[in-house]
Scaffold this active site. Structure first.
Site, PDB file in Angstrom:
ATOM      1  N   ASP A  71     -10.580   6.165  13.832  1.00 16.31           N
ATOM      2  CA  ASP A  71     -10.088   5.228  12.810  1.00 16.31           C
ATOM      3  C   ASP A  71      -9.129   4.231  13.473  1.00 16.31           C
ATOM      4  OD1 ASP A  71     -11.386   6.403  10.618  1.00 16.31           O
ATOM      5  OD2 ASP A  71      -9.752   7.831  10.300  1.00 16.31           O
TER       6      ASP A  71
ATOM      7  N   GLY B 228       4.027  -0.037   4.475  1.00 14.93           N
ATOM      8  CA  GLY B 228       3.683   1.318   4.059  1.00 14.93           C
ATOM      9  C   GLY B 228       4.186   2.350   5.045  1.00 14.93           C
ATOM     10  N   ALA B 229       4.279   3.587   4.569  1.00  6.46           N
ATOM     11  CA  ALA B 229       4.694   4.696   5.444  1.00  6.46           C
ATOM     12  C   ALA B 229       3.944   5.965   5.049  1.00  6.46           C
ATOM     13  CB  ALA B 229       6.212   4.906   5.339  1.00  6.46           C
ATOM     14  N   GLY B 230       2.766   5.797   4.438  1.00  8.06           N
ATOM     15  CA  GLY B 230       1.915   6.943   4.108  1.00  8.06           C
ATOM     16  C   GLY B 230       1.073   7.325   5.327  1.00  8.06           C
TER      17      GLY B 230
ATOM     18  N   ALA C 116      -1.908   6.476   6.379  1.00  2.00           N
ATOM     19  CA  ALA C 116      -2.584   5.397   7.099  1.00  2.00           C
ATOM     20  C   ALA C 116      -1.574   4.566   7.907  1.00  2.00           C
ATOM     21  CB  ALA C 116      -3.343   4.522   6.107  1.00  2.00           C
TER      22      ALA C 116
ATOM     23  N   LYS D  86      -8.962  15.865   7.644  1.00  2.00           N
ATOM     24  CA  LYS D  86      -8.629  15.228   8.932  1.00  2.00           C
ATOM     25  C   LYS D  86      -7.520  15.965   9.695  1.00  2.00           C
ATOM     26  CE  LYS D  86     -10.306  10.625   7.836  1.00  2.00           C
ATOM     27  NZ  LYS D  86     -10.085   9.173   7.895  1.00  2.00           N
TER      28      LYS D  86
HETATM   29  P1  ATR Z   1      -2.544   6.895   2.544  1.00  2.00           P
HETATM   30  O1  ATR Z   1      -2.824   8.272   3.032  1.00  2.00           O
HETATM   31  O2  ATR Z   1      -3.771   6.123   2.098  1.00  2.00           O
HETATM   32  O3  ATR Z   1      -1.710   6.101   3.475  1.00  2.00           O
HETATM   33  P2  ATR Z   1      -0.291   7.660   0.911  1.00  2.00           P
HETATM   34  O4  ATR Z   1       0.087   8.590   2.002  1.00  2.00           O
HETATM   35  O5  ATR Z   1      -0.300   8.141  -0.503  1.00  2.00           O
HETATM   36  O6  ATR Z   1      -1.753   7.063   1.151  1.00  2.00           O
HETATM   37  O7  ATR Z   1       0.645   6.365   1.018  1.00  2.00           O
HETATM   38  C1  ATR Z   1       0.637   5.343   0.080  1.00  2.00           C
HETATM   39  C2  ATR Z   1       1.537   4.208   0.572  1.00  2.00           C
HETATM   40  O8  ATR Z   1       1.438   3.115  -0.352  1.00  2.00           O
HETATM   41  C3  ATR Z   1       3.010   4.572   0.653  1.00  2.00           C
HETATM   42  O9  ATR Z   1       3.600   3.840   1.702  1.00  2.00           O
HETATM   43  C4  ATR Z   1       3.518   4.120  -0.719  1.00  2.00           C
HETATM   44  O10 ATR Z   1       4.900   3.828  -0.746  1.00  2.00           O
HETATM   45  P3  ATR Z   1       5.974   5.001  -1.135  1.00  2.00           P
HETATM   46  O11 ATR Z   1       6.134   5.813   0.131  1.00  2.00           O
HETATM   47  O12 ATR Z   1       7.216   4.276  -1.509  1.00  2.00           O
HETATM   48  O13 ATR Z   1       5.372   5.795  -2.266  1.00  2.00           O
HETATM   49  C5  ATR Z   1       2.752   2.830  -0.855  1.00  2.00           C
HETATM   50  N1  ATR Z   1       2.678   2.404  -2.257  1.00  2.00           N
HETATM   51  C6  ATR Z   1       1.919   2.952  -3.239  1.00  2.00           C
HETATM   52  N2  ATR Z   1       2.094   2.282  -4.401  1.00  2.00           N
HETATM   53  C7  ATR Z   1       2.994   1.295  -4.134  1.00  2.00           C
HETATM   54  C8  ATR Z   1       3.582   0.227  -4.894  1.00  2.00           C
HETATM   55  N3  ATR Z   1       3.280   0.055  -6.184  1.00  2.00           N
HETATM   56  N4  ATR Z   1       4.445  -0.614  -4.265  1.00  2.00           N
HETATM   57  C9  ATR Z   1       4.746  -0.457  -2.958  1.00  2.00           C
HETATM   58  N5  ATR Z   1       4.225   0.511  -2.179  1.00  2.00           N
HETATM   59  C10 ATR Z   1       3.360   1.370  -2.746  1.00  2.00           C
END
Ligand code: ATR
Length: 293
Positions: free
Chosen positions: A108, A132-134, A136, A72
């Site tokens: 999306d 979240g801050a990943g 998505a 992407k």
């Molecule tokens: P995507 O591309 O699907 O958004 P990603 O970039 O790997 O995936 O992001 C995963 C998100 O889920 C992040 O916000 C992550 O929080 P961290 O930045 O602290 O890692 C969050 N996440 C994953 N497992 C988690 C958990 N057990 N508790 C809270 N947040 C979680």
């Protein structure tokens, strides 16, 4: 079922893997509803073949493409033009054929917006919580800011990542409407009623009994909860929202409308709500089939 002939147009999906995609079902159903002579095919593309694949698709007169994991962002330098929202997010999932190449869009996020709009949820003036801050959640933050949300609290387990995304989005829109917070500080959220968008990977199958926040007092503040996850169809986050008295939705309508919007862009048509609803029912059937496999 269409019969393929000399006038058949082709669209497709570029990604790796592509085996589990619902997109061929979405687009081939739309083509049949619209009585279009169009087929949609998944293309498994290896990383070192991406440039050739996109050049080849253009050379083969492919009408439009979807792009999925892991391409992407990699696709962006290969475009002749890019839509502003997709450029800000830095991710493209839809390519539309132009005279000199493909133009990139992020349907999306446009799909999430349309899914919310069909439920009567508008982002303008809303107080929003993003979990979240990943990748998505970051895209959702751009969507909310670009659609005039009032205030956006971006909650993440790792505060630094939330701060980084908030800085980026605030800088882009010359605003300070995005406020980063550590997820465990959720009790500090002002006492308001929020639209909450769940963008972490917590709760995704097989970890279906997990939600990023369990505290009941948090869910009392949520009037509507949107989970980007659709597997399971009802996440723990959604159950928690409903127990707190709010409405809850999964990510399936977002998936539906990202496809609908791509199809509309490729064919310059409008898909009606009843046609979208028909495709949605087919998607549900397909998912049930997959679960029972
Ligand atoms: P995507 O591309 O699907 O958004 P990603 O970039 O790997 O995936 O992001 C995963 C998100 O889920 C992040 O916000 C992550 O929080 P961290 O930045 O602290 O890692 C969050 N996440 C994953 N497992 C988690 C958990 N057990 N508790 C809270 N947040 C979680």
């Amino acid at each position: 079922m269409i019969s393929i002939n000399g006038k058949t147009r082709t669209c497709g999906l570029v990604g790796n893997p592509v085996e589990h995609t619902l997109s061929p079902m979405i687009h081939n159903t739309l083509a049949s509803l619209q009585d279009h002579n169009l087929v949609y095919i998944p293309f498994l593309v290896e990383k070192e073949k991406l440039i050739e694949a996109i050049k080849g698709a253009f050379g083969l007169n492919i009408l439009g493409m979807n792009v999925t994991i892991p391409y992407k962002s990699d696709i962006i330098p290969l475009l002749c033009e890019i839509d502003e929202l997709a450029e800000n997010i830095g991710a493209v999932n839809t390519l539309v054929r132009m005279e000199d190449g493909f133009k990139g869009y992020n349907t999306d996020m446009l799909g999430l917006l349309r899914a919310m709009n069909t439920e009567g949820i508008l982002l303008k003036g809303e107080d929003i919580i993003i979990l979240g801050a990943g990748g998505a959640a970051r895209a959702v933050a751009f969507l909310c800011a670009s659609n005039g949300a009032h205030r956006i609290f971006l909650l993440n387990r790792t505060l630094e990542k939330a701060e980084q995304v908030a800085n980026e989005v605030n800088h882009c829109f010359h605003t300070s409407s995005i406020v980063p917070m550590k997820m465990s500080d959720h009790h500090l959220l002002p006492d308001k009623h929020y639209l909450a968008i769940q963008g972490t990977s917590v709760g995704l199958s097989p970890n279906i009994s997990e939600a990023p926040i369990e505290d009941k007092s948090f869910y009392k503040k949520i009037h509507t909860g949107y989970d980007l996850i659709y597997n399971p169809v009802k996440t723990k986050f959604m159950s928690n929202v409903e127990q707190g008295g709010g409405r809850a939705f999964n990510g399936l309508k977002m998936l539906l409308y990202q496809g609908v919007i791509a199809y509309e862009l490729w064919n310059q048509v409008s898909i009606s709500e009843s046609q979208a609803e028909y495709v949605y029912i087919q998607m549900m059937k397909e998912i049930e089939k997959k679960i029972n496999e």
